[in-house]
Design a protein around this motif. Sequence first.
Motif, mmCIF file in Angstrom:
data_model
loop_
_atom_site.group_PDB
_atom_site.id
_atom_site.type_symbol
_atom_site.label_atom_id
_atom_site.label_comp_id
_atom_site.label_asym_id
_atom_site.label_seq_id
_atom_site.Cartn_x
_atom_site.Cartn_y
_atom_site.Cartn_z
ATOM 1 N N GLY A 155 0.831 -1.188 0.000
ATOM 2 C CA GLY A 155 0.000 0.000 0.000
ATOM 3 C C GLY A 155 0.860 1.229 0.000
ATOM 4 O O GLY A 155 2.087 1.159 -0.097
ATOM 5 N N THR B 9 -10.530 4.410 3.031
ATOM 6 C CA THR B 9 -10.380 3.151 2.308
ATOM 7 C C THR B 9 -11.284 3.176 1.094
ATOM 8 O O THR B 9 -12.476 3.457 1.214
ATOM 9 C CB THR B 9 -10.767 1.963 3.211
ATOM 10 N N GLN C 75 -1.786 5.761 5.357
ATOM 11 C CA GLN C 75 -2.369 5.853 6.687
ATOM 12 C C GLN C 75 -2.304 7.251 7.276
ATOM 13 O O GLN C 75 -2.935 7.535 8.278
ATOM 14 C CB GLN C 75 -1.689 4.858 7.629
ATOM 15 N N PHE D 118 -5.422 5.548 -4.017
ATOM 16 C CA PHE D 118 -5.343 4.798 -2.768
ATOM 17 C C PHE D 118 -4.555 5.619 -1.757
ATOM 18 O O PHE D 118 -3.515 6.191 -2.085
ATOM 19 C CB PHE D 118 -4.669 3.445 -3.000
ATOM 20 N N TYR E 225 -15.415 6.448 -0.383
ATOM 21 C CA TYR E 225 -14.412 5.952 0.553
ATOM 22 C C TYR E 225 -15.053 5.765 1.922
ATOM 23 O O TYR E 225 -15.998 6.478 2.291
ATOM 24 C CB TYR E 225 -13.251 6.945 0.719
ATOM 25 N N LYS E 226 -14.495 4.839 2.688
ATOM 26 C CA LYS E 226 -14.907 4.630 4.073
ATOM 27 C C LYS E 226 -13.734 5.032 4.955
ATOM 28 O O LYS E 226 -12.611 4.558 4.759
ATOM 29 C CB LYS E 226 -15.239 3.151 4.305
ATOM 30 N N GLN E 227 -13.992 5.909 5.892
ATOM 31 C CA GLN E 227 -12.916 6.344 6.771
ATOM 32 C C GLN E 227 -13.265 5.985 8.206
ATOM 33 O O GLN E 227 -14.241 6.488 8.765
ATOM 34 C CB GLN E 227 -12.660 7.846 6.651
#
Lengths: 114, 110
Positions: free
Chosen positions: A3, B44, A107, A104, B36-38
Amino acid sequence: AAGVIQSPRHLIKEKRETATLKCYPIPRHDTVYWYQQGPGQDPQFLISFYEKMQSDKGSIPDRFSAQQFSDYHSELNMSSLELGDSALYFCASSLSPRGNTEAFFGQGTRLTVV
Amino acid sequence: EDKVVQSPLSLVVHEGDTVTLNCSYEVTNFRSLLWYKQEKKAPTFLFMLTSSGIEKKSGRLSSILDKKELFSILNITATQTGDSAIYLCASNNAGNMLTFGGGTRLMVKP
Protein backbone atom coordinates in the motif's frame (compact mmCIF):
# COMPACT_ATOMS: atom_id res chain seq x y z
CA ALA A 1 -0.49 -6.18 -1.49
CA ALA A 2 1.77 -3.18 -0.95
CA GLY A 3 0.00 0.00 0.00
CA VAL A 4 0.94 3.63 0.21
CA ILE A 5 3.47 4.13 2.99
CA GLN A 6 3.77 7.38 4.87
CA SER A 7 6.32 8.39 7.45
CA PRO A 8 6.45 9.35 10.15
CA ARG A 9 3.06 8.30 11.48
CA HIS A 10 3.11 10.95 14.17
CA LEU A 11 5.08 14.17 14.44
CA ILE A 12 5.13 16.86 17.10
CA LYS A 13 6.74 20.17 16.25
CA GLU A 14 6.89 23.59 17.80
CA LYS A 15 5.69 26.77 16.15
CA ARG A 16 8.06 28.14 13.52
CA GLU A 17 9.83 24.80 13.17
CA THR A 18 10.10 22.81 9.94
CA ALA A 19 8.64 19.38 9.19
CA THR A 20 9.18 16.92 6.36
CA LEU A 21 6.61 14.27 5.57
CA LYS A 22 7.40 11.35 3.28
CA CYS A 23 5.21 9.28 1.03
CA TYR A 24 6.07 6.06 -0.80
CA PRO A 25 3.45 5.23 -3.44
CA ILE A 26 2.18 1.84 -4.43
CA PRO A 27 4.73 0.18 -6.75
CA ARG A 28 4.28 1.25 -10.39
CA HIS A 29 2.09 4.19 -9.39
CA ASP A 30 3.54 7.33 -10.90
CA THR A 31 1.22 9.94 -9.41
CA VAL A 32 1.06 11.12 -5.82
CA TYR A 33 -1.33 13.49 -4.15
CA TRP A 34 -1.14 15.27 -0.81
CA TYR A 35 -4.19 16.06 1.28
CA GLN A 36 -4.63 17.87 4.57
CA GLN A 37 -7.45 16.87 6.89
CA GLY A 38 -8.13 19.11 9.86
CA PRO A 39 -10.09 17.87 12.88
CA GLY A 40 -13.64 17.06 11.87
CA GLN A 41 -13.06 18.18 8.29
CA ASP A 42 -12.90 16.40 4.98
CA PRO A 43 -9.56 16.04 3.22
CA GLN A 44 -8.43 19.12 1.32
CA PHE A 45 -6.24 18.70 -1.73
CA LEU A 46 -2.83 20.33 -1.46
CA ILE A 47 -0.73 19.33 -4.44
CA SER A 48 -0.04 16.46 -6.83
CA PHE A 49 2.86 15.17 -8.88
CA TYR A 50 3.05 13.06 -11.99
CA GLU A 51 6.34 11.72 -13.26
CA LYS A 52 8.26 13.96 -10.87
CA MET A 53 6.58 17.12 -12.12
CA GLN A 54 3.91 19.09 -10.30
CA SER A 55 0.63 18.32 -12.03
CA ASP A 56 -1.92 20.17 -9.94
CA LYS A 57 -1.99 22.60 -7.07
CA GLY A 58 -4.72 23.12 -4.52
CA SER A 59 -4.87 25.04 -1.29
CA ILE A 60 -1.24 24.62 -0.36
CA PRO A 61 0.26 27.48 1.68
CA ASP A 62 3.36 29.19 0.36
CA ARG A 63 5.20 27.94 3.46
CA PHE A 64 4.80 24.40 2.14
CA SER A 65 6.64 22.83 -0.75
CA ALA A 66 6.74 19.35 -2.16
CA GLN A 67 8.53 17.31 -4.72
CA GLN A 68 8.54 13.87 -6.24
CA PHE A 69 11.81 12.02 -6.63
CA SER A 70 13.15 9.66 -9.27
CA ASP A 71 11.90 6.63 -7.32
CA TYR A 72 8.44 8.28 -7.26
CA HIS A 73 8.41 8.86 -3.55
CA SER A 74 7.34 12.32 -2.51
CA GLU A 75 8.15 14.67 0.33
CA LEU A 76 6.07 17.50 1.72
CA ASN A 77 8.17 20.17 3.37
CA MET A 78 6.47 22.49 5.79
CA SER A 79 8.26 25.52 7.18
CA SER A 80 7.41 28.20 9.74
CA LEU A 81 4.83 25.87 11.22
CA GLU A 82 1.71 27.39 12.72
CA LEU A 83 -0.73 25.94 15.22
CA GLY A 84 -3.31 25.72 12.45
CA ASP A 85 -1.10 23.34 10.53
CA SER A 86 -1.96 20.62 13.04
CA ALA A 87 -3.81 18.05 10.99
CA LEU A 88 -3.69 14.64 9.43
CA TYR A 89 -1.72 14.68 6.20
CA PHE A 90 -2.58 12.02 3.70
CA CYS A 91 -0.72 10.95 0.67
CA ALA A 92 -2.48 9.03 -2.08
CA SER A 93 -1.13 7.41 -5.21
CA SER A 94 -2.60 6.36 -8.51
CA LEU A 95 -1.50 5.13 -11.89
CA SER A 96 -1.24 8.18 -14.10
CA PRO A 97 -3.47 11.24 -13.83
CA ARG A 98 -4.42 10.90 -17.46
CA GLY A 99 -6.15 7.63 -16.88
CA ASN A 100 -9.34 7.37 -14.91
CA THR A 101 -7.95 5.46 -11.99
CA GLU A 102 -8.77 5.40 -8.33
CA ALA A 103 -6.46 6.86 -5.73
CA PHE A 104 -5.34 4.80 -2.77
CA PHE A 105 -4.50 6.49 0.47
CA GLY A 106 -1.73 5.99 2.96
CA GLN A 107 -2.37 5.85 6.69
CA GLY A 108 -1.48 9.48 7.11
CA THR A 109 0.91 11.47 9.24
CA ARG A 110 -0.58 13.18 12.23
CA LEU A 111 1.20 16.49 12.71
CA THR A 112 0.76 18.34 15.96
CA VAL A 113 2.16 21.83 16.24
CA VAL A 114 2.55 23.08 19.79
CA GLU B 1 -14.86 25.59 -8.26
CA ASP B 2 -15.75 21.93 -7.93
CA LYS B 3 -18.26 21.17 -5.21
CA VAL B 4 -19.40 17.94 -3.56
CA VAL B 5 -22.19 17.81 -1.00
CA GLN B 6 -23.13 14.79 1.07
CA SER B 7 -26.24 14.09 3.07
CA PRO B 8 -27.16 13.34 5.71
CA LEU B 9 -24.32 14.69 7.82
CA SER B 10 -24.84 11.94 10.34
CA LEU B 11 -26.99 8.90 10.73
CA VAL B 12 -27.70 6.53 13.60
CA VAL B 13 -29.27 3.17 12.82
CA HIS B 14 -29.58 -0.25 14.39
CA GLU B 15 -27.95 -3.41 13.17
CA GLY B 16 -29.86 -4.93 10.30
CA ASP B 17 -31.19 -1.63 8.99
CA THR B 18 -30.59 -0.47 5.43
CA VAL B 19 -29.09 2.96 4.86
CA THR B 20 -28.78 5.20 1.82
CA LEU B 21 -26.11 7.87 1.70
CA ASN B 22 -26.35 10.69 -0.80
CA CYS B 23 -23.75 12.61 -2.73
CA SER B 24 -24.35 15.43 -5.19
CA TYR B 25 -21.64 17.12 -7.20
CA GLU B 26 -20.85 20.03 -9.46
CA VAL B 27 -17.60 19.33 -11.23
CA THR B 28 -15.86 20.79 -14.23
CA ASN B 29 -14.47 18.07 -16.50
CA PHE B 30 -16.02 15.30 -14.43
CA ARG B 31 -14.31 11.94 -14.73
CA SER B 32 -15.64 9.75 -11.95
CA LEU B 33 -17.20 9.62 -8.52
CA LEU B 34 -15.51 7.72 -5.73
CA TRP B 35 -16.72 6.47 -2.39
CA TYR B 36 -14.41 5.95 0.55
CA LYS B 37 -14.91 4.63 4.07
CA GLN B 38 -12.92 6.34 6.77
CA GLU B 39 -12.68 4.74 10.18
CA LYS B 40 -9.71 5.77 12.25
CA LYS B 41 -7.21 6.95 9.74
CA ALA B 42 -6.94 6.76 5.98
CA PRO B 43 -9.95 6.65 3.70
CA THR B 44 -10.38 3.15 2.31
CA PHE B 45 -11.47 2.92 -1.30
CA LEU B 46 -14.93 1.43 -1.87
CA PHE B 47 -16.18 2.21 -5.37
CA MET B 48 -15.37 4.22 -8.44
CA LEU B 49 -18.31 5.12 -10.68
CA THR B 50 -17.93 6.46 -14.18
CA SER B 51 -21.12 5.52 -15.99
CA SER B 52 -24.71 6.35 -15.19
CA GLY B 53 -27.11 3.65 -14.15
CA ILE B 54 -24.59 0.87 -13.65
CA GLU B 55 -24.69 -0.42 -10.11
CA LYS B 56 -21.45 -1.41 -8.46
CA LYS B 57 -21.76 -3.97 -5.72
CA SER B 58 -19.48 -5.35 -3.06
CA GLY B 59 -21.11 -7.56 -0.48
CA ARG B 60 -23.71 -5.55 1.37
CA LEU B 61 -22.58 -2.29 -0.21
CA SER B 62 -23.72 -0.98 -3.54
CA SER B 63 -23.53 2.32 -5.33
CA ILE B 64 -24.92 3.94 -8.43
CA LEU B 65 -24.28 7.16 -10.33
CA ASP B 66 -26.70 9.48 -12.12
CA LYS B 67 -24.68 11.77 -14.39
CA LYS B 68 -27.76 13.60 -15.59
CA GLU B 69 -28.92 14.61 -12.14
CA LEU B 70 -25.32 14.79 -10.84
CA PHE B 71 -25.63 12.56 -7.82
CA SER B 72 -24.66 9.21 -6.45
CA ILE B 73 -25.99 7.02 -3.67
CA LEU B 74 -24.28 4.46 -1.50
CA ASN B 75 -26.50 1.74 -0.07
CA ILE B 76 -25.61 -0.49 2.82
CA THR B 77 -27.98 -3.35 3.59
CA ALA B 78 -28.16 -5.42 6.77
CA THR B 79 -25.88 -2.96 8.53
CA GLN B 80 -23.41 -4.17 11.14
CA THR B 81 -21.61 -2.31 13.91
CA GLY B 82 -18.45 -2.62 11.84
CA ASP B 83 -20.04 -0.38 9.22
CA SER B 84 -19.81 2.54 11.65
CA ALA B 85 -17.52 5.06 9.98
CA ILE B 86 -17.43 8.26 8.01
CA TYR B 87 -18.33 7.69 4.37
CA LEU B 88 -16.67 10.12 2.01
CA CYS B 89 -17.74 10.85 -1.52
CA ALA B 90 -15.21 12.45 -3.86
CA SER B 91 -15.40 13.70 -7.42
CA ASN B 92 -12.52 13.12 -9.77
CA ASN B 93 -11.86 15.66 -12.49
CA ALA B 94 -9.78 15.50 -15.63
CA GLY B 95 -6.60 16.13 -13.67
CA ASN B 96 -7.41 13.25 -11.34
CA MET B 97 -7.79 15.72 -8.51
CA LEU B 98 -10.26 14.61 -5.88
CA THR B 99 -12.72 16.99 -4.30
CA PHE B 100 -14.27 15.52 -1.19
CA GLY B 101 -17.69 16.06 0.27
CA GLY B 102 -18.09 16.66 3.97
CA GLY B 103 -18.80 13.02 4.67
CA THR B 104 -21.66 11.19 6.33
CA ARG B 105 -20.96 9.90 9.82
CA LEU B 106 -22.75 6.57 10.21
CA MET B 107 -23.20 4.94 13.56
CA VAL B 108 -24.68 1.45 13.72
CA LYS B 109 -25.93 0.45 17.15
CA PRO B 110 -26.17 -3.19 18.25
